[in-house]
Write a protein that holds these residues in place. Sequence first.
Motif, PDB file in Angstrom:
ATOM      1  N   SER A  30     -21.406 -25.462  -2.548  1.00  0.00           N
ATOM      2  CA  SER A  30     -21.416 -25.055  -1.144  1.00  0.00           C
ATOM      3  C   SER A  30     -20.021 -24.690  -0.651  1.00  0.00           C
ATOM      4  O   SER A  30     -19.839 -23.728   0.084  1.00  0.00           O
ATOM      5  N   TYR A  31     -19.044 -25.529  -1.018  1.00  0.00           N
ATOM      6  CA  TYR A  31     -17.701 -25.382  -0.480  1.00  0.00           C
ATOM      7  C   TYR A  31     -16.842 -24.527  -1.394  1.00  0.00           C
ATOM      8  O   TYR A  31     -16.847 -24.690  -2.612  1.00  0.00           O
ATOM      9  N   MET A  32     -16.046 -23.662  -0.769  1.00  0.00           N
ATOM     10  CA  MET A  32     -15.046 -22.893  -1.501  1.00  0.00           C
ATOM     11  C   MET A  32     -13.764 -22.857  -0.692  1.00  0.00           C
ATOM     12  O   MET A  32     -13.785 -22.918   0.546  1.00  0.00           O
ATOM     13  N   PHE A  33     -12.645 -22.745  -1.425  1.00  0.00           N
ATOM     14  CA  PHE A  33     -11.329 -22.888  -0.804  1.00  0.00           C
ATOM     15  C   PHE A  33     -10.365 -21.863  -1.412  1.00  0.00           C
ATOM     16  O   PHE A  33     -10.465 -21.533  -2.583  1.00  0.00           O
ATOM     17  N   TRP A  34      -9.421 -21.445  -0.602  1.00  0.00           N
ATOM     18  CA  TRP A  34      -8.286 -20.658  -1.081  1.00  0.00           C
ATOM     19  C   TRP A  34      -7.008 -21.398  -0.739  1.00  0.00           C
ATOM     20  O   TRP A  34      -6.786 -21.805   0.406  1.00  0.00           O
ATOM     21  N   TYR A  35      -6.147 -21.530  -1.777  1.00  0.00           N
ATOM     22  CA  TYR A  35      -4.841 -22.143  -1.609  1.00  0.00           C
ATOM     23  C   TYR A  35      -3.769 -21.170  -2.084  1.00  0.00           C
ATOM     24  O   TYR A  35      -4.001 -20.330  -2.929  1.00  0.00           O
ATOM     25  N   ARG A  36      -2.571 -21.377  -1.579  1.00  0.00           N
ATOM     26  CA  ARG A  36      -1.418 -20.740  -2.166  1.00  0.00           C
ATOM     27  C   ARG A  36      -0.466 -21.827  -2.645  1.00  0.00           C
ATOM     28  O   ARG A  36      -0.359 -22.898  -2.014  1.00  0.00           O
ATOM     29  N   GLN A  37       0.197 -21.555  -3.763  1.00  0.00           N
ATOM     30  CA  GLN A  37       1.108 -22.526  -4.343  1.00  0.00           C
ATOM     31  C   GLN A  37       2.499 -21.931  -4.386  1.00  0.00           C
ATOM     32  O   GLN A  37       2.722 -20.889  -5.008  1.00  0.00           O
ATOM     33  N   TYR A  48     -11.154 -21.880   4.099  1.00  0.00           N
ATOM     34  CA  TYR A  48     -12.213 -22.525   3.351  1.00  0.00           C
ATOM     35  C   TYR A  48     -13.561 -22.121   3.920  1.00  0.00           C
ATOM     36  O   TYR A  48     -13.639 -21.539   5.011  1.00  0.00           O
ATOM     37  N   SER A  49     -14.587 -22.439   3.150  1.00  0.00           N
ATOM     38  CA  SER A  49     -15.946 -22.077   3.540  1.00  0.00           C
ATOM     39  C   SER A  49     -16.882 -23.209   3.157  1.00  0.00           C
ATOM     40  O   SER A  49     -16.844 -23.690   2.028  1.00  0.00           O
ATOM     41  N   ALA A  50     -17.712 -23.617   4.094  1.00  0.00           N
ATOM     42  CA  ALA A  50     -18.673 -24.692   3.830  1.00  0.00           C
ATOM     43  C   ALA A  50     -20.009 -24.170   3.306  1.00  0.00           C
ATOM     44  O   ALA A  50     -20.811 -24.935   2.763  1.00  0.00           O
ATOM     45  N   ALA A  51     -20.242 -22.876   3.475  1.00  0.00           N
ATOM     46  CA  ALA A  51     -21.499 -22.263   3.024  1.00  0.00           C
ATOM     47  C   ALA A  51     -21.379 -20.763   3.242  1.00  0.00           C
ATOM     48  O   ALA A  51     -20.423 -20.296   3.878  1.00  0.00           O
ATOM     49  N   ALA A  52     -22.348 -20.024   2.745  1.00  0.00           N
ATOM     50  CA  ALA A  52     -22.349 -18.578   2.984  1.00  0.00           C
ATOM     51  C   ALA A  52     -22.314 -18.312   4.483  1.00  0.00           C
ATOM     52  O   ALA A  52     -22.988 -18.998   5.263  1.00  0.00           O
ATOM     53  N   ASP A  53     -21.497 -17.367   4.855  1.00  0.00           N
ATOM     54  CA  ASP A  53     -21.344 -16.932   6.250  1.00  0.00           C
ATOM     55  C   ASP A  53     -20.673 -17.952   7.162  1.00  0.00           C
ATOM     56  O   ASP A  53     -20.651 -17.769   8.384  1.00  0.00           O
TER      57      ASP A  53
END
Lengths: 112, 114
Positions: A30-37, A48-53
């Motif tokens: 369900s969850y997706m995330f973008w990070y920068r290092q 971040y995203s907890a679900a589609a849309d």
Amino acid sequence: DAGITQSPRYKITETGRQVTLMCHQTWSHSYMFWYRQDLGHGLRLIYYSAAADITDKGEVPDGYVVSRSKTENFPLTLESATRSQTSVYFCASSTQGDQPQHFGDGTRLSIL
Amino acid sequence: AQSVTQLGSHVSVSEGALVLLRCNYSSSVPPYLFWYVQYPNQGLQLLLKYTTGATLVKGINGFEAEFKKSETSFHLTKPSAHMSDAAEYFCAVRRGNQGGKLIFGQGTELSVKP
């Protein structure tokens, strides 16, 4: 193979150009995330995203745009790239809030 | 607010020696804590996690960590370092109760000398 895939692995572009980093996961998390290092900063959450849309800002969202029309994809777009956005970008996913995040291998982005 | 502090950006040990990587956190709610390892040109891989229950947590590759609430610490240890342990290690705390967002420490680079 199951997992989380980021593309491209390496990208060089110029200031002012639009660039999109792709992230695809096969687990239906369900969850997706973008990070920068960045050196000296560890990993910082961009979006971040907890679900589609459903998406929301993280610590450093300025200059970035995300979308999530399908559960498995979470692209990150730099609308007008700046040198300060030179970094290594990681995508991650997880099933629930208390479960570990699984990371892709990263995209190394250089903006000249 | 949550935060994570890793003491020491670089740690060097000899092969066979004890590995101790320090992590202190602050959290306004019961913390969920994680240690990740990153090898060169790769993403982060979960070593271990603490959510609830037993405070001594065992992970992969012989690593373990102990949650000490009174000290707000979650230090990572391994009794005997191996050359393959050379990597960067990140401690992270879940951000409150907010949907899995993590706050990462700045990382500790572990070097292992032969």
